[in-house]
Scaffold this motif. Structure first.
Motif, PDB file in Angstrom:
ATOM      1  N   ALA A 156       0.824  -1.204   0.000  1.00 30.21           N
ATOM      2  CA  ALA A 156       0.000   0.000   0.000  1.00 30.21           C
ATOM      3  C   ALA A 156       0.859   1.255   0.000  1.00 30.21           C
ATOM      4  CB  ALA A 156      -0.937  -0.009   1.203  1.00 30.21           C
ATOM      5  N   SER A 157       1.662   1.409  -1.042  1.00 29.83           N
ATOM      6  CA  SER A 157       2.435   2.642  -1.165  1.00 29.83           C
ATOM      7  C   SER A 157       2.545   2.995  -2.637  1.00 29.83           C
ATOM      8  CB  SER A 157       3.823   2.482  -0.555  1.00 29.83           C
ATOM      9  OG  SER A 157       4.655   1.791  -1.444  1.00 29.83           O
ATOM     10  N   LEU A 210       6.388   1.322  -9.659  1.00 32.64           N
ATOM     11  CA  LEU A 210       7.164   0.215 -10.210  1.00 32.64           C
ATOM     12  C   LEU A 210       6.342  -0.602 -11.201  1.00 32.64           C
ATOM     13  CD1 LEU A 210       8.998  -1.124  -7.020  1.00 32.64           C
ATOM     14  CD2 LEU A 210       9.968   0.236  -8.862  1.00 32.64           C
ATOM     15  N   SER A 211       5.053  -0.776 -10.915  1.00 36.45           N
ATOM     16  CA  SER A 211       4.247  -1.652 -11.765  1.00 36.45           C
ATOM     17  C   SER A 211       3.791  -0.950 -13.034  1.00 36.45           C
ATOM     18  CB  SER A 211       3.009  -2.142 -11.013  1.00 36.45           C
ATOM     19  OG  SER A 211       3.349  -2.615  -9.751  1.00 36.45           O
ATOM     20  N   LEU A 261      -4.689   6.022   5.990  1.00 37.93           N
ATOM     21  CA  LEU A 261      -3.590   6.933   5.694  1.00 37.93           C
ATOM     22  C   LEU A 261      -3.314   7.016   4.191  1.00 37.93           C
ATOM     23  CD1 LEU A 261      -1.225   8.644   6.682  1.00 37.93           C
ATOM     24  CD2 LEU A 261       0.069   6.553   7.042  1.00 37.93           C
ATOM     25  N   VAL A 262      -3.442   5.877   3.516  1.00 38.76           N
ATOM     26  CA  VAL A 262      -3.104   5.810   2.105  1.00 38.76           C
ATOM     27  C   VAL A 262      -4.034   6.683   1.269  1.00 38.76           C
ATOM     28  CG1 VAL A 262      -2.948   4.249   0.125  1.00 38.76           C
ATOM     29  CG2 VAL A 262      -2.161   3.501   2.367  1.00 38.76           C
ATOM     30  N   LYS A 268      10.079  14.992   2.200  1.00 43.24           N
ATOM     31  CA  LYS A 268       9.921  15.157   0.749  1.00 43.24           C
ATOM     32  C   LYS A 268       9.672  13.826   0.048  1.00 43.24           C
ATOM     33  CE  LYS A 268      11.332  19.512   1.149  1.00 43.24           C
ATOM     34  NZ  LYS A 268      10.716  19.630   2.508  1.00 43.24           N
ATOM     35  N   SER A 269       9.144  12.879   0.771  1.00 46.03           N
ATOM     36  CA  SER A 269       8.775  11.639   0.097  1.00 46.03           C
ATOM     37  C   SER A 269       7.411  11.204   0.611  1.00 46.03           C
ATOM     38  CB  SER A 269       9.811  10.545   0.340  1.00 46.03           C
ATOM     39  OG  SER A 269       9.865  10.225   1.709  1.00 46.03           O
ATOM     40  N   GLU A 270       6.766  10.348  -0.177  1.00 50.13           N
ATOM     41  CA  GLU A 270       5.386  10.011   0.158  1.00 50.13           C
ATOM     42  C   GLU A 270       5.313   9.191   1.434  1.00 50.13           C
ATOM     43  OE1 GLU A 270       1.384   8.065  -1.599  1.00 50.13           O
ATOM     44  OE2 GLU A 270       3.333   7.109  -1.845  1.00 50.13           O
TER      45      GLU A 270
END
Lengths: 385, 253, 317, 290
Positions: free
Chosen positions: A257-258, A264-265, A279-280, A307-309
């Motif tokens: 869940a990120s 990537l996919s 949260l997602v 600065k990253s998700e």
């Protein structure tokens, strides 16, 4: 001979142990929080955000004056995801660093290894790993914040059931998280009228899983595929599924869940469903959802700082820290037994993972409602329910 | 019966004949020398006799028994021992330990007594050490009894190999250029050692370039060239053989 | 003084002394815990050095023998109810047999081929331990009961420390015996000059096989102890990294040096604990230390140290 | 039939990746008889550099060139500062040095970059190629093609160029090469630069399939070593064949036997081959000189 003795002493004592000794008691006794996390190794993208989160909030709280006037002292060790290292670091936290509470254990394996240490030592321990074995059977000093792998499987199976899909092929990573999820899936499938008709595994770093997926593809009657794993594996499964032209719906676990998974996919992720914490999908939560303000604030905090998700794993650490600190505040001291009792009394805590209400028989305190089923649509999450 | 019989022996490496259809006998108690220019196949012959190479054709009989396919370590138990032209010294050990390895077949080498350092085993090992020190003395290595092999000069290492080979208590001893790289005095000492060895009834096969030594101590000489027999006989006969003179001695003298 | 390091009684006495005195610096149980880990590794490395340093045969698979011992004890005691010593012994026998069967074909291989074969065997064992979850608990591992010897339970790290210290003394003593015996000479000779050893009657492959079995059995027995001590084991202890770690300890300490193995094992066990505060730089520092040591002290710590001391003392003695 | 073909395609994809990893081992071994356990890290650095540069907007071909340059620099530095000073040490000592180097490089990568996975867009799109009911991704063909091109290039280099021949000569007999005026140091340096560059190329073509992160080199190094040994050390073609065998064995094992044991099956095959062919499939038989 005297030289020799000096040399021996130097090798054995000075070189190693002398440098292990850490700071002595400070003027005002701080609240000592210890953590052992998989900051490196295969689970490092779980452990890393966990560590950052703990450090960020401890730092912030200390700037605000700490807890009840006491500074918080955080000690983090990197176990690399290795259980025997985790056990040693747990021991070090308890016996050498004299921590009041331990947060950590990124993976089920490291958490289980540490339980052997914390239980007899009597130190409150909040695990950040998914495996249900951590809290079932209930252990006096052990708690956990993330949803269990069993809940993830249940959420997925419930969704399948709703769609009338009963014959499911399971493909899981042949390592801790995937293996445990696989076992739990087999256990609960029957409760939802689901039949597992194929059961394949892959190694964490396999560059290609089309062989396993071909086997699944050729298994008669498969109506859906459920993949349990984290890291790059699920992305490769997703890509290979598309490559083989498999049309049955693909489900993933909460382990992916990120946004990284989607990145990537690529296009292949479209249509994939998975259970995820609020949260997602912070922005998609209903305005009335009690979790909305909490997850939005945490997301904003984390993303401005790094600065990253934000990932759910960071959220687990946040929840763990909050539960620990509020228990300490309620207990009015960092007395281990009192803090433990207060953690167990945690009720209605709104965290990033859901609403937590623990009890003497439930050391996690989450139910299925903490999970949302999300579908990936055009490279973004879409809440299904 | 001969100590060693070689019959129709051949060895080829990728089409090249190192030894070709070679036959000869070595009589018990003799010092039997093999001479020939470099590349004549002398060392290959030694390797064939001691089981390190397997022949392409023909066979070798030691003490009446064919040695084909028998491992070098078994041959040692039969009474065959040797030294090497390009040293095979155990540089990771002390000098005397090198010699003690030579006595391997004659010591208590059972695992448990060794592991537990049983008194009997220790006592026997001490005796072995004394005998090996004597052997070192015998080959003229008295000053090196306490040395590490890695710190010894070349000439001493040559003799160390002889001592090690003798410690195996062989019936047949093969010496591959024992005097190579030695000065004249040292060569004479080796001379004496070989004679003393032969006097004890040990058969010796000697490969050597030092003609003075070969002619001086040999009972019988075999001359090789390109893996074939060139001539055979006692020193006087070989010295007189025109082919030998042409192929080998002529070039040297 | 250098001679003293080699001399058996002097070295053993010094080792005993260091182990007896060290706890004075242990301010809490965690120190004992780390020290026990170091002593366990030291025992394995002393055994492994017989194979690598004295026998000249590399193995990248000994972690698996360690793990097999650990699992033998875990499964034997918790699933079959065997007494701990019986499980330990049974595991050692099984590992010894396995090592014996594998050793002949494997030890025909040389250098990197041997490294590959041992690595492959280790990996296969690792995969089996990971997959046969009904026995081993799978990747998440299984719990092991504390060691109880005739009613006495080794519960504290302090107990374990003294047990491990005594066992290490025994292991070092046995290893020294072996190295200096005809068996050890034959082994070393096979490493020094294989053909030279063969022609005086040494069946060199026999001794390599023997040391492969001995080192595997030592690893297995220590594995059993580790399982009881740690209380929890996972297949990771059979992994490639564990095997590499053991070889590194041996080489770093000094090949063909029994006390070197002890030193290498102790230092490399402590190093990650010392480096724990370096966060993201830990791996870099660790790698750099490994490289630096081997570049500047290619013979390993202890042999290089002894050479240094000899050089200094050279003029006087 | 389609099933078997699909397994073979799967094996081909993994196998070509392993083969690329194995090639790097072969080159350094050829020149120096050193097994470089940091070879997997060369692959990782190549992949990571390209992926991050591409993500920053640099065109992929340019990023790839930069990645090769960076990796070559790392390779040269490794040779110069770690291998060269220890050249005369024991085989095991050098193994430990290269393992230390791999740990160091991994550690450096997590500091320079991060712990996330990085992807790279496939070079020729993501439309699967259909053959007799089985499918293959175009990127797999890239990997196979690059492996083939490298084999050809290496063959040419070692057999047709003076320097290549000199490198081979060095591997056979260092002293003789030295006497012939071949700079052994230079040969070693070039072999590391070359295999680092090859590793980088491997990392670049593999990343679109398997992604990369700071630890990606561990698996690739292990499989590459397996491939190189199976094929016979120092034989480039052998490394490629070895890689393909390992990849195909894994795929067929996963397909027909058990996906849990597929890696073990590959190792069993390697062991069986070594039992019967102690120098690998195409390795030169060593003769003991006495």
């Amino acid at each position: 001979m005297r030289d020799l003795m000096r040399w021996g002493a130097a090798a054995f004592a000075a070189l190693g142990f002398a440098s292990l000794a850490s700071g002595n008691a400070l003027a005002a006794e701080p609240v000592r929080i210890g953590a052992f996390l998989a900051v490196t190794g295969p689970a490092s993208f779980l452990g890393e955000p966990e560590k950052k989160t703990l450090e960020m909030y401890v730092d912030r709280l200390n700037k605000q004056g700490g807890v009840q006037g006491r500074k918080i002292e955080l000690t983090v060790y990197d176990d690399g995801g290795a259980p025997d290292k985790a056990a040693t670091f747990a021991k070090r936290l308890i016996q050498s660093d004299n921590v009041d509470i331990i947060i950590g254990g990124t993976t089920t394996g490291t958490s289980m290894a540490a339980i052997k240490i914390v239980e007899p030592a009597g130190v409150p321990f909040i695990s950040l790993a998914g495996g249900i074995d951590i809290i079932e059977p209930v252990k006096k000093w052990v708690f956990k914040t993330p949803h269990t792998d069993r809940m993830a499987a249940e959420k997925v199976f419930a969704d399948l059931h709703k769609r009338g899909l009963t014959k499911v092929a399971l493909i899981s990573e042949n390592a801790g998280f995937g293996k445990s999820g696989h076992d739990q899936s087999l256990k609960v499938a029957g409760n939802y009228g689901i039949e597992i008709v194929a059961d394949e595994v892959y190694s964490p770093k396999d560059p290609d899983v089309t062989a396993q997926l071909t086997k699944i593809k050729n298994t008669p009657g498969v109506q859906a595929i459920f993949n349990f794993g984290f890291g790059q594996g699920p992305a490769i499964v997703t890509k290979n599924t598309k490559q083989l032209g498999i049309t049955q719906p693909l489900y993933q676990s909460h382990g992916v869940a990120s946004k990284d998974y989607i990145r990537l996919s690529g296009d292949a992720a479209d249509g994939v469903r998975l259970p995820a914490a609020g949260l997602v999908i912070a922005d998609q939560l209903a305005a009335t959802d009690p979790q909305k303000p909490v997850v939005s604030a945490f997301k904003a905090d984390y993303e401005t700082a790094f600065k990253s998700e934000v990932s759910t794993f960071a959220g687990h650490a946040y929840d763990g820290l909050q539960i620990a600190l509020s228990a300490i505040m309620r207990a009015g001291s960092s007395d281990k037994a009192k803090v433990r009792d207060e953690i167990e009394k945690t009720s209605g805590y709104v965290g990033t993972g859901g609403i937590v209400s623990m009890s003497p028989t439930d050391h996690m305190g989450l139910n299925l409602s903490a999970f949302h089923m999300v579908e990936i649509v055009k490279g973004d999450w879409k809440m299904v329910d | 019966m001969s100590m060693l019989e070689v019959e129709g022996l051949s060895k080829e490496f990728g089409g090249v004949h190192a030894i070709e259809d070679l036959s000869f006998r070595v009589e018990e108690g003799h010092i039997h020398s093999i001479i020939g220019p470099n590349g004549a196949g002398k060392t290959t012959l030694f390797n064939l006799i001691t089981g390190i190479y397997t022949p392409s054709a023909g066979q070798v009989r030691f003490d009446g028994r064919p040695i084909g396919g028998v491992a070098p370590s078994r041959l040692a138990a039969w009474g065959l021992s040797r030294t090497f032209q390009n040293l095979q010294v155990f540089f990771n050990m002390s000098a005397i330990e090198n010699v003690m390895v030579g006595a391997h077949l004659h010591v208590d080498r059972r695992f448990w007594p060794s592991l537990l350092r049983l008194p009997g085993s220790v006592r026997r090992d001490r005796a072995c050490r004394r005998q090996c020190a004597d052997l070192m003395e015998f080959v003229g290595l008295g000053p090196y009894v306490r040395a590490e092999a890695s710190s010894m000069p070349y000439g001493a290492l040559k003799r160390l190999e002889i001592a090690r080979a003798l410690a195996a208590q062989p019936k047949l001893l093969l010496l591959d250029e024992p005097a190579a790289g030695l000065n004249a005095t040292e060569s004479r000492e080796i001379d004496q050692v070989i004679k003393k060895v032969a006097a004890q009834g040990i058969t010796v096969i000697l490969v050597e370039h030092d003609m003075k030594m070969v002619m001086g101590i040999s009972d019988h000489i075999l001359a090789l060239d390109y893996g074939r027999k060139l001539a055979e006989g006692n020193p006087a006969q070989v010295r007189a053989n025109p082919e030998v003179v042409a192929a080998y001695l002529g070039a040297q003298c | 003084m250098a001679k003293l390091m080699n001399a058996r009684s002097g070295g053993l006495a010094l080792l005993a002394l260091v182990m007896a005195v060290s706890p004075l610096g242990f301010t809490n149980a965690y120190y004992y815990d780390v020290a026990v880990g170091a002593l366990f590794n030291a025992m394995i490395c002393v055994g492994l050095n017989l194979l690598i340093g004295y026998g000249g045969q590399i193995s990248l698979g000994h972690g698996a023998f360690f793990a097999l011992g650990a699992y033998a004890s875990a499964i034997g005691t918790s699933r079959w109810g065997l007494p701990p010593l019986a499980a330990l012994g049974g595991g050692a026998v099984l590992v010894g047999l396995l090592a014996f069967v594998l050793a002949r074909p494997i030890l025909r291989l040389k250098g990197h081929y041997l490294a590959m074969a041992t690595l492959g065997i280790g990996m296969i064992i690792y995969i089996v331990l990971k997959t046969e979850a009904q026995w081993t608990g799978g990747p998440d591992g299984m719990g092991v009961d504390p060691l109880a010897l005739g009613g006495f339970v080794l519960a504290t790290d302090r107990h374990w420390y003294w047990l491990a210290a005594m066992l290490l003394l025994v292991v070092v003593w046995l290893a020294l015996n072996l190295v200096e015996s005809p068996v050890g000479r034959a082994l070393r000779a096979g490493h020094g000059a294989q053909i030279g050893a063969e022609v005086v009657g040494v069946d060199t492959s026999h001794y390599k096989v023997l040391m492969f079995v001995v080192s595997a059995v030592v690893a297995s027995m220590v594995g059993s102890l580790f399982a009881h001590k740690n209380g929890f084991i996972t297949p990771d202890i059979a992994g490639f990294h564990r095997s590499i770690e053991l070889v590194t300890m041996v080489v770093l300490g000094g090949m063909a040096s029994i006390y070197g193995s002890v030193l290498g094992a102790v230092l490399l066990t402590l190093l990650p604990q010392v480096l724990a505060g370096f966060d993201d730089y830990e791996a870099m520092i660790f790698g750099a230390i490994m490289m630096g040591t081997m570049i500047f002290l290619p013979k390993g710590l202890l042999p290089s140290l002894i050479t240094q001391i000899r050089k200094r003392a050279g003029g006087r003695s | 039939m389609a099933e078997l073909l699909q397994y073979l395609f799967a094996g081909l994809t993994s196998g070509a990746i392993y083969a690329l990893a194995g090639l790097g081992f072969a080159i350094i071994y050829n020149a120096s008889h050193v097994i470089n356990f940091a070879q997997g890290e060369f692959i990782m650095i190549g992949g990571m550099t390209t992926a991050t540069l591409a993500a920053a907007g640099v065109p992929v071909p340019l990023a790839a060139l930069a990645a090769m340059a960076v990796t070559m620099l790392v390779g040269v530095a490794l040779e110069k500062f770690a291998i060269e000073p220890a050249r005369d040490s024991d085989v095991v000592t050098i193994i430990i040095i290269t393992i230390g180097a791999s740990i160091f490089l991994r550690g450096a990568a997590q500091v320079v970059w991060d712990k996330e996975f990085h992807a790279l867009a496939p070079f020729s799109g993501e439309t699967p190629i259909r053959v007799l009911g089985a499918t293959l991704m175009p990127q797999s063909l890239w990997v196979v093609g690059v492996a083939m091109a490298m084999i050809a290039g290496l063959w040419w280099f070692f057999n047709r160029t003076l320097f290549g021949k000199a490198m081979l000569a060095t591997s056979f007999n260092r002293l003789a090469a030295q006497l012939m005026g071949i700079g052994v140091k230079k040969v070693l340096l070039v072999s590391f630069a070359l295999s680092a560059a090859l590793g980088a190329v491997g990392g670049i073509v593999v990343t679109p399939i398997a992604f990369t992160n700071y630890e990606a080199g561990i698996m690739l190094g292990l499989k590459g070593f397996s491939a190189a040994v199976l094929g016979g050390l120092g034989n480039g073609m052998g490394a490629v064949v070895g890689g393909l065998i390992v990849g195909i064995a894994e795929a067929l094992g996963a397909g027909y036997v058990s996906s849990a044991y597929k890696d073990a099956i590959a190792f069993v095959i390697i062991l069986v081959v070594l039992f019967f062919m102690p120098n690998g499939l195409f390795g030169k038989k060593g003769v003991d000189r006495v």
